[in-house]
Design a protein around this motif. Sequence first.
Motif, mmCIF file in Angstrom:
data_model
loop_
_atom_site.group_PDB
_atom_site.id
_atom_site.type_symbol
_atom_site.label_atom_id
_atom_site.label_comp_id
_atom_site.label_asym_id
_atom_site.label_seq_id
_atom_site.Cartn_x
_atom_site.Cartn_y
_atom_site.Cartn_z
ATOM 1 N N PHE A 26 0.692 -1.031 0.150
ATOM 2 C CA PHE A 26 0.055 -0.043 -0.057
ATOM 3 C C PHE A 26 0.806 1.121 0.036
ATOM 4 O O PHE A 26 0.593 2.224 -0.609
ATOM 5 C CB PHE A 26 -0.997 -0.121 1.163
ATOM 6 N N GLU A 27 1.832 1.311 0.674
ATOM 7 C CA GLU A 27 2.913 2.486 0.861
ATOM 8 C C GLU A 27 3.411 2.627 -0.627
ATOM 9 O O GLU A 27 3.654 3.610 -0.912
ATOM 10 C CB GLU A 27 3.880 2.231 1.937
ATOM 11 N N TYR A 28 3.960 1.543 -1.050
ATOM 12 C CA TYR A 28 4.609 1.742 -2.346
ATOM 13 C C TYR A 28 3.517 2.367 -3.310
ATOM 14 O O TYR A 28 3.988 3.031 -4.441
ATOM 15 C CB TYR A 28 5.038 0.391 -2.900
ATOM 16 N N HIS A 29 2.595 1.768 -3.596
ATOM 17 C CA HIS A 29 1.494 2.088 -4.507
ATOM 18 C C HIS A 29 0.667 3.339 -4.430
ATOM 19 O O HIS A 29 0.608 4.212 -4.956
ATOM 20 C CB HIS A 29 0.559 0.910 -5.068
ATOM 21 N N PHE A 30 0.346 3.860 -2.856
ATOM 22 C CA PHE A 30 -0.454 4.816 -2.648
ATOM 23 C C PHE A 30 0.301 5.861 -1.887
ATOM 24 O O PHE A 30 -0.504 6.862 -1.536
ATOM 25 C CB PHE A 30 -1.876 4.194 -2.203
ATOM 26 N N PRO A 91 9.248 4.778 -8.221
ATOM 27 C CA PRO A 91 9.647 5.739 -9.190
ATOM 28 C C PRO A 91 8.496 6.723 -9.532
ATOM 29 O O PRO A 91 8.951 7.889 -9.744
ATOM 30 C CB PRO A 91 10.495 5.155 -10.063
ATOM 31 N N LYS A 92 7.511 6.535 -9.615
ATOM 32 C CA LYS A 92 6.464 7.349 -9.998
ATOM 33 C C LYS A 92 6.066 8.342 -8.938
ATOM 34 O O LYS A 92 5.526 9.526 -8.973
ATOM 35 C CB LYS A 92 4.976 6.430 -10.353
ATOM 36 N N ARG A 93 6.430 8.189 -7.649
ATOM 37 C CA ARG A 93 6.257 9.063 -6.505
ATOM 38 C C ARG A 93 7.524 9.353 -5.938
ATOM 39 O O ARG A 93 7.572 9.600 -4.783
ATOM 40 C CB ARG A 93 5.287 8.357 -5.366
#
Length: 99
Positions: A26-30, A91-93
């Motif tokens: 969840f932390e990785y994606h959001f 990398p997107k965030r």
Amino acid sequence: MYFTGLIIAVCTFLIIGLFHPVVIKFEYHFGTRCWWLFLLLGIAFISSALFVGNVLVSALLGVTGASCLWSIGEIFEQRQRVKKGWFPMNPKRKKDYES
């Protein structure tokens, strides 16, 4: 013989073990912005535990709710672990980790 306590202990171990990768994903994606989801789920699980008469089910709902609430702090801790380089950064965030 009564196995309820043993079943609760094993299920608690599995629930807590399940939440570790959930928090990481969840932390990785959001990022940390999904903390409110853990809050709502935690309140829902704990509230439902109050209305279930079966001891085993009620205990497991309570453990799941407590794990959801504990995950709120863990998701912010996970962000710090990512900043330290202990876990991969999305990398997107990248901007989320610069402060």
